[in-house]
Design an enzyme around this catalytic site. Structure first.
Site, short mmCIF file in Angstrom:
data_model
loop_
_atom_site.label_atom_id
_atom_site.label_comp_id
_atom_site.label_asym_id
_atom_site.label_seq_id
_atom_site.Cartn_x
_atom_site.Cartn_y
_atom_site.Cartn_z
N ARG A 149 0.86 -1.17 0.00
CA ARG A 149 0.00 0.00 0.00
C ARG A 149 0.90 1.23 0.00
O ARG A 149 2.05 1.17 0.45
CB ARG A 149 -0.88 0.03 1.25
CG ARG A 149 -1.80 -1.17 1.42
CD ARG A 149 -2.57 -1.09 2.73
NE ARG A 149 -3.52 -2.20 2.89
CZ ARG A 149 -3.26 -3.33 3.54
NH1 ARG A 149 -2.05 -3.51 4.11
NH2 ARG A 149 -4.16 -4.28 3.64
N LYS A 173 -1.97 -2.38 7.94
CA LYS A 173 -3.15 -1.83 8.60
C LYS A 173 -3.32 -2.40 9.99
O LYS A 173 -3.06 -3.58 10.21
CB LYS A 173 -4.41 -2.16 7.78
CG LYS A 173 -4.64 -1.24 6.59
CD LYS A 173 -5.98 -1.56 5.98
CE LYS A 173 -6.32 -0.58 4.86
NZ LYS A 173 -7.64 -0.88 4.28
N HIS A 245 -2.08 2.25 -5.72
CA HIS A 245 -2.78 0.99 -5.44
C HIS A 245 -2.90 0.11 -6.68
O HIS A 245 -3.04 -1.11 -6.57
CB HIS A 245 -4.17 1.30 -4.87
CG HIS A 245 -4.53 0.45 -3.69
ND1 HIS A 245 -3.83 0.48 -2.50
CD2 HIS A 245 -5.50 -0.49 -3.52
CE1 HIS A 245 -4.37 -0.38 -1.64
NE2 HIS A 245 -5.37 -0.98 -2.24
N ARG A 248 -0.31 -2.45 -6.69
CA ARG A 248 -0.63 -3.53 -5.73
C ARG A 248 -1.62 -4.52 -6.37
O ARG A 248 -1.44 -5.73 -6.27
CB ARG A 248 -1.22 -2.89 -4.46
CG ARG A 248 -1.66 -3.86 -3.37
CD ARG A 248 -2.02 -3.03 -2.14
NE ARG A 248 -2.86 -3.75 -1.20
CZ ARG A 248 -2.42 -4.56 -0.24
NH1 ARG A 248 -1.13 -4.81 -0.13
NH2 ARG A 248 -3.26 -5.13 0.60
N HIS A 271 -4.13 -9.28 3.71
CA HIS A 271 -5.59 -9.30 3.88
C HIS A 271 -5.95 -10.20 5.06
O HIS A 271 -5.48 -11.33 5.14
CB HIS A 271 -6.28 -9.84 2.62
CG HIS A 271 -6.23 -8.89 1.46
ND1 HIS A 271 -6.40 -9.29 0.15
CD2 HIS A 271 -6.03 -7.54 1.42
CE1 HIS A 271 -6.31 -8.24 -0.63
NE2 HIS A 271 -6.09 -7.18 0.10
N TYR A 280 -9.52 -11.01 -6.92
CA TYR A 280 -8.60 -11.25 -8.04
C TYR A 280 -9.00 -12.47 -8.86
O TYR A 280 -8.64 -12.58 -10.03
CB TYR A 280 -7.16 -11.35 -7.53
CG TYR A 280 -6.74 -10.05 -6.89
CD1 TYR A 280 -6.48 -8.93 -7.68
CD2 TYR A 280 -6.68 -9.92 -5.51
CE1 TYR A 280 -6.15 -7.71 -7.10
CE2 TYR A 280 -6.34 -8.70 -4.92
CZ TYR A 280 -6.09 -7.61 -5.73
OH TYR A 280 -5.79 -6.41 -5.16
#
Length: 301
Positions: A149, A173, A245, A248, A271, A280
């Site tokens: 990110r 995150k 992004h 990514r 994630h 994806y």
């Protein structure tokens, strides 16, 4: 009890109890302050304890007329629901005026991706004869080669790079750390950037461990990274809306296309849920659909 008091309490709750990232925290607080300003100007200074479901409906109706995207409207509702749920949980209100609010139905969001040729075009557009060009080249390669990110890129620490074992420790995150493999090519570029470019800067003491620096020796901002990528994309002649992004997304898509296991991609992207990574597989399905439509003999008649 004023809006500002409860917004401050809400901020502390999201920051220290929910462990929100700075970007998500800023978005939620911005949304609630927007509601506060509307209540002050259009609802006779209605406070957070008096506002009703009908008031919130009217507020959202007025905003919707300004043609904001459905995704933005959904985030407003999410922010408002979180705020009033907090007030109820904190026993400040006995009722929740936001409980019946419904957000717009969002379709499947398929992120833009770059082909490998597009990535090469963008990299070829960089003037690597300059120090800034070499830094930008290294940044793009790390974005694409490690699936970071933009916030992870600008916060990346030299002490978190293991050149011997070839991996990065990424602080993602919610203060969750993960380890991302580092390709030999990317490792070589980072080493060269550190020894031949970064070493020339007079580095701000607070930034001595930060990898990517601006020309003043301080940490880079998200905005500057967006601007750099926009300029390179325009120069490369790629007519897509490209952001940090996008690299990514391209990282994950290209791994999946080349046979990588979805669980490994989930780990590398950081994630928490495999459901997030499964987006994806939809990109891959879209690609398969195009192949069938373009090349199946029944469609070529």
């Amino acid at each position: 009890m004023t809006w500002d008091e409860k917004i401050k309490d809400f901020e502390n709750f999201l920051k220290f109890e929910r462990n929100f990232s700075d970007n998500t925290l800023d978005a939620y607080l911005r949304d609630i302050r927007k509601l506060r300003d509307y209540a002050d100007s259009e609802m006779d200074n209605l406070g957070p304890l008096e506002i009703t479901y009908e008031n919130l409906q009217e507020y959202l109706f007025q905003l919707s007329k300004k043609k904001f995207s459905e995704r933005t409207q959904a985030r407003w509702i999410s922010s408002i629901k979180a705020f009033f749920k907090y007030l109820v949980d904190d026993e400040v209100r006995t009722d929740n005026p936001s409980s019946l609010l419904e957000g717009p139905k969002l379709g499947l969001y398929l992120p833009d991706t770059l082909s490998f040729d597009d990535v090469e075009k963008i990299i070829s557009a960089i003037d690597i004869s300059t120090d800034l060009g070499r830094r930008n080249h290294c940044m793009i390669e790390v974005l694409y080669g490690c699936g970071l990110r933009v916030s992870e890129l600008i916060d990346l620490k030299i002490s978190n790079i293991n050149f011997k074992e070839l991996y990065l420790k990424v602080d993602g995150k919610g203060d969750k750390s993960r380890f991302v493999p580092l390709a030999n090519w990317t490792s070589k570029l980072i080493k060269e950037y550190i020894s031949e470019v970064r070493s020339k800067y007079k580095i701000n003491k607070k930034c001595e461990d930060i990898l990517f620096l601006n020309s003043r020796g301080s940490a880079m901002s998200r905005v500057i990274v967006f601007i750099i990528i926009k300029e390179l994309t325009d120069k490369a002649g790629i007519n897509k809306k490209i952001s940090p992004h996008t690299f990514r997304h391209s990282f994950a898509t290209h791994l999946l296309q080349n046979g990588a296991d979805l669980r490994y991609i989930q780990e590398m992207l950081g994630h928490s849920s495999i459901t997030t990574t499964e987006i994806y597989t939809h990109l891959k399905n879209e690609e398969l659909r195009d192949v069938i439509l373009n090349f199946h003999p029944r469609n070529m008649a």
